[in-house]
Design an enzyme around this catalytic site. Structure first.
Site, PDB file in Angstrom:
ATOM      1  N   VAL A 189       3.673   1.017   2.272  1.00 65.73           N
ATOM      2  CA  VAL A 189       3.828   0.029   3.181  1.00 65.73           C
ATOM      3  C   VAL A 189       4.061  -0.994   2.718  1.00 65.73           C
ATOM      4  O   VAL A 189       4.191  -1.216   1.508  1.00 65.73           O
ATOM      5  CB  VAL A 189       2.631  -0.188   4.261  1.00 65.73           C
ATOM      6  CG1 VAL A 189       2.406  -1.008   5.068  1.00 65.73           C
ATOM      7  CG2 VAL A 189       1.734   1.745   4.191  1.00 65.73           C
ATOM      8  N   GLY A 199       0.405   5.481   1.110  1.00 65.10           N
ATOM      9  CA  GLY A 199      -0.139   6.571   1.316  1.00 65.10           C
ATOM     10  C   GLY A 199       0.563   8.180   1.236  1.00 65.10           C
ATOM     11  O   GLY A 199       1.275   8.217   0.025  1.00 65.10           O
ATOM     12  N   GLY A 247       0.549  -1.739   0.622  1.00 64.21           N
ATOM     13  CA  GLY A 247       0.112  -0.156  -0.051  1.00 64.21           C
ATOM     14  C   GLY A 247       0.934   0.978  -0.046  1.00 64.21           C
ATOM     15  O   GLY A 247       2.455   1.292  -0.149  1.00 64.21           O
ATOM     16  N   GLY A 304       4.168   8.192   2.905  1.00 69.52           N
ATOM     17  CA  GLY A 304       5.052   6.890   2.890  1.00 69.52           C
ATOM     18  C   GLY A 304       4.512   5.392   2.452  1.00 69.52           C
ATOM     19  O   GLY A 304       3.059   5.254   2.085  1.00 69.52           O
ATOM     20  N   LYS A 348       5.991   0.495   7.453  1.00 69.81           N
ATOM     21  CA  LYS A 348       5.818   2.377   6.374  1.00 69.81           C
ATOM     22  C   LYS A 348       7.017   2.942   6.537  1.00 69.81           C
ATOM     23  O   LYS A 348       7.933   3.286   7.100  1.00 69.81           O
ATOM     24  CB  LYS A 348       5.359   2.939   7.134  1.00 69.81           C
ATOM     25  CG  LYS A 348       4.783   4.307   6.408  1.00 69.81           C
ATOM     26  CD  LYS A 348       3.150   5.241   6.213  1.00 69.81           C
ATOM     27  CE  LYS A 348       3.496   5.570   7.620  1.00 69.81           C
ATOM     28  NZ  LYS A 348       2.391   7.073   7.509  1.00 69.81           N
ATOM     29  N   ASP A 389      -6.863  13.568   8.345  1.00 63.84           N
ATOM     30  CA  ASP A 389      -7.083  12.737   6.960  1.00 63.84           C
ATOM     31  C   ASP A 389      -7.498  11.548   6.720  1.00 63.84           C
ATOM     32  O   ASP A 389      -6.734  10.509   6.475  1.00 63.84           O
ATOM     33  CB  ASP A 389      -5.397  12.943   6.488  1.00 63.84           C
ATOM     34  CG  ASP A 389      -5.006  12.416   4.827  1.00 63.84           C
ATOM     35  OD1 ASP A 389      -6.803  13.337   3.834  1.00 63.84           O
ATOM     36  OD2 ASP A 389      -4.158  12.142   3.953  1.00 63.84           O
TER      37      ASP A 389
END
Length: 600
Positions: A311, A306, A304, A309, A325, A426
């Site tokens: 992951v 974000g 993943g 960062g 992360k 967020d």
């Protein structure tokens, strides 16, 4: 509405259907052969006045949800196989007149919260395995007339507060380890010897008991105090000796382990160490293990990404899998790591612990790599689950309802239980992570801010389009109401299966077609909303109502997350079938209920 099925040789578990009779006022299924545990669905019987489950074979703990039955006047669970502690939540049943928990297997102490039941007249806790002292709070209910705590393991003195219990007419404290003088009140002074016998050392003006001023009692107490003093001194000396020995052993072990690590820093020896131990004391070994597990942050371990960062999944050993992360480099200079979000996330997560906030294990900071270590979530983010048709079908209504409640609980904890309060700023479906059991965990605190009352909290705009509160278009001062707005979007997204889009704004939904749109038509059609059970339908409608309240343009009109979290704990009966509920009705209900939130 009443239901009485006593002495009918009824077998099996307590039928869950009892917990769905919302208008039930009396439920008596005593003297049967019911087994299993008391279902948590009993919390839905909000109108219940009398509950009698006595003389059955019910086992397990008493569910804490029983404290939600605020109208309950008579509760009888006697003569079963109930165990564990007496739930302190019973103190919330403030209307109770009689409480009978006798002849079970309750352990530990009597919860002092029972003293909150101000109108209690009868209390029977006899024939259990209760221990420790009698709490002085039991003397608070001034209407208490009958008290039976016999046949337990209670010890110590009967509290002096019992001297003021003038309403008491009958007591039984026999078969315990009580000592000291009896309270100077009529119920004790006139009690038969059978009601106070077989205790450690009671005294008073009752036939069969010694006088509290007798020489024998004084000497016995002096000897007892001397023995206690000697035992305490010996215990302290023994504890001191053991502590010194333990410190010496720990020192030897730590010294030996550090020497071994300094001598042998190769991968084979490092792999033999437990990762959590490495995380605690050896930064270099910690870093090497992460690099090895991810093969230098190879893309095949990527799970993943974000705003702050990337992951990776790192399987350190069997049963030890973590999410790593890695902080992104700044766009201006790829050699410079953006440490602002890195440090902010560490600051936010170091001092918070909540089951619905991702667990933070540690971090590593180096000029070449900066990364944080988290608990790994098997099912990924809420967004990826909703986007995948097969996974979305497995993500059933009860699981989605639980996710919304979990996110609400996490935000309520951040806003109202942290000091100073913490806002996320967020919150999106991309940073709501799901574990194997679909439990929600809020993550990605790279934009989090601590709200300090003595500062202006000025900051730059942060967040994701589609989730940002509208007031941030004209103000750069974030408040917890920004998170409330984002929660409303996520709540609708969870039950609709996709971002709610134009349904968020009343202005964008003002056309005749939008005004007549039904809730069932915007719910996730992959789960066949027309087949929603009554209980799930009630929860889904409640979530939709609360979501629209959270999406008010004026932040002052939005509820707090504590209010939302509390509302989601209770089921609200539907006034009409789900198929007849429109989005416009939900918005209108929202406007009517604003005064309710202002009073909280």
């Amino acid at each position: 509405m009443s239901l009485r099925i006593s002495n009918n040789n009824l077998f099996g578990a307590i039928p869950v259907i009892f917990g769905r009779m919302a208008q039930l006022q009396l439920l008596d299924v005593s003297s049967n052969n019911l087994s299993g545990e008391i279902p948590r669905e009993m919390r839905n019987l909000s109108m219940l006045l009398v509950l009698d489950l006595s003389s059955n074979a019910i086992m397990g703990n008493v569910p804490i949800e029983i404290g939600l039955l605020s109208h309950l006047t008579h509760l009888n669970l006697a003569s079963n196989n109930l165990s564990g502690s007496i739930p302190m939540q019973l103190g919330s049943c403030e209307s109770l007149l009689s409480l009978n928990l006798s002849r079970n297997k309750f352990r530990r102490s009597i919860p002092p919260e029972i003293g909150n039941i101000q109108f209690l007249e009868i209390l029977d806790l006899s024939y259990n395995i209760l221990s420790e002292h009698i709490p002085g709070q039991l003397a608070i209910p001034r209407n208490l007339q009958i008290l039976n705590i016999s046949h337990n393991n209670l010890s110590g003195y009967i509290p002096h507060a019992f001297d003021d219990m003038f309403a008491l007419t009958s007591i039984d404290v026999s078969y315990n380890d009580l000592e000291g003088p009896l309270p100077n009140v009529k119920a004790f002074n006139e009690a038969p010897f059978e009601a106070i016998k077989y205790n450690k050392g009671l005294c008073g003006n009752v036939v069969g008991l010694p006088n509290c001023n007798s020489t024998g009692i004084k000497k016995r107490n002096q000897h007892a105090r001397a023995r206690i003093t000697i035992i305490l001194i010996i215990s302290l000396l023994g504890l001191l000796f053991l502590s010194c020995a333990l410190i010496a052993v720990v020192f030897v072990i730590i010294n030996h382990r550090q020497r071994r690590i300094m001598k042998k820093n190769n991968n084979e020896r490092v792999n033999d160490l437990d990762f959590m131990s490495i995380l605690s004391y050896d930064g270099k070994a910690f870093y090497n293990r992460i690099i090895e597990a991810t093969e230098g942050f190879d893309s095949k371990y990527h799970v993943g990404e974000g705003a702050y960062g990337i992951v990776y999944k790192a399987e350190i050993s069997k049963g030890q899998t973590f999410a790593i992360k890695q902080t992104l480099s700044s766009q201006e200079d790829v050699e410079t790591i953006d440490l602002v979000s890195f440090e902010r996330e560490i600051q936010a997560l170091t001092n918070i612990r909540h089951r619905n906030i991702v667990k933070f294990y540690g971090f590593y900071s180096h000029p070449q790599h900066c990364f944080l270590v988290y608990e790994y979530m098997e099912r990924g983010s809420l967004r990826t689950t909703l986007k995948d048709d097969q996974r979305a079908i497995q993500f059933q209504w009860d699981k989605r309802i639980s996710v919304v409640r979990g996110v609400a609980d996490a935000l309520s904890y951040m806003h109202h239980e942290c000091s100073p309060p913490l806002i996320h700023r967020d919150l999106t479906s991309n940073n709501i992570l799901l574990d194997r059991d679909y439990e929600a965990h809020v993550s990605d605190f790279g934009t989090a801010r601590l709200l300090r009352p003595d500062s202006s909290n000025w900051t730059t705009i942060a967040g994701t389009i589609g989730y940002i509160a509208p007031e941030l278009a004209y103000s750069t001062i974030p408040t917890e109401k920004c998170d409330v707005y984002s929660f409303g979007v996520i709540a609708l997204e969870t039950i609709m299966g996709k971002h709610p889009g134009d349904h968020i704004s009343r202005e964008c939904s003002s056309s005749a077609q939008a005004e007549s749109m039904m809730l069932k038509d915007v719910l996730d059609q992959r789960l066949s909303p027309s087949r929603l059970g009554l209980r799930d339908a009630q929860d889904v409608v409640l979530i939709a109502k609360l979501a629209f309240k959270c999406l008010q343009d004026d932040p002052r009109l939005r509820p707090t997350m504590r209010q939302v979290s509390r509302e989601l704990c209770f089921q609200v009966p539907l006034d009409m079938p789900l198929s007849a509920v429109s989005l416009e009705q939900l918005r209108d209900l929202n406007v009517k209920n604003l005064e309710h939130f202002r009073r909280w």
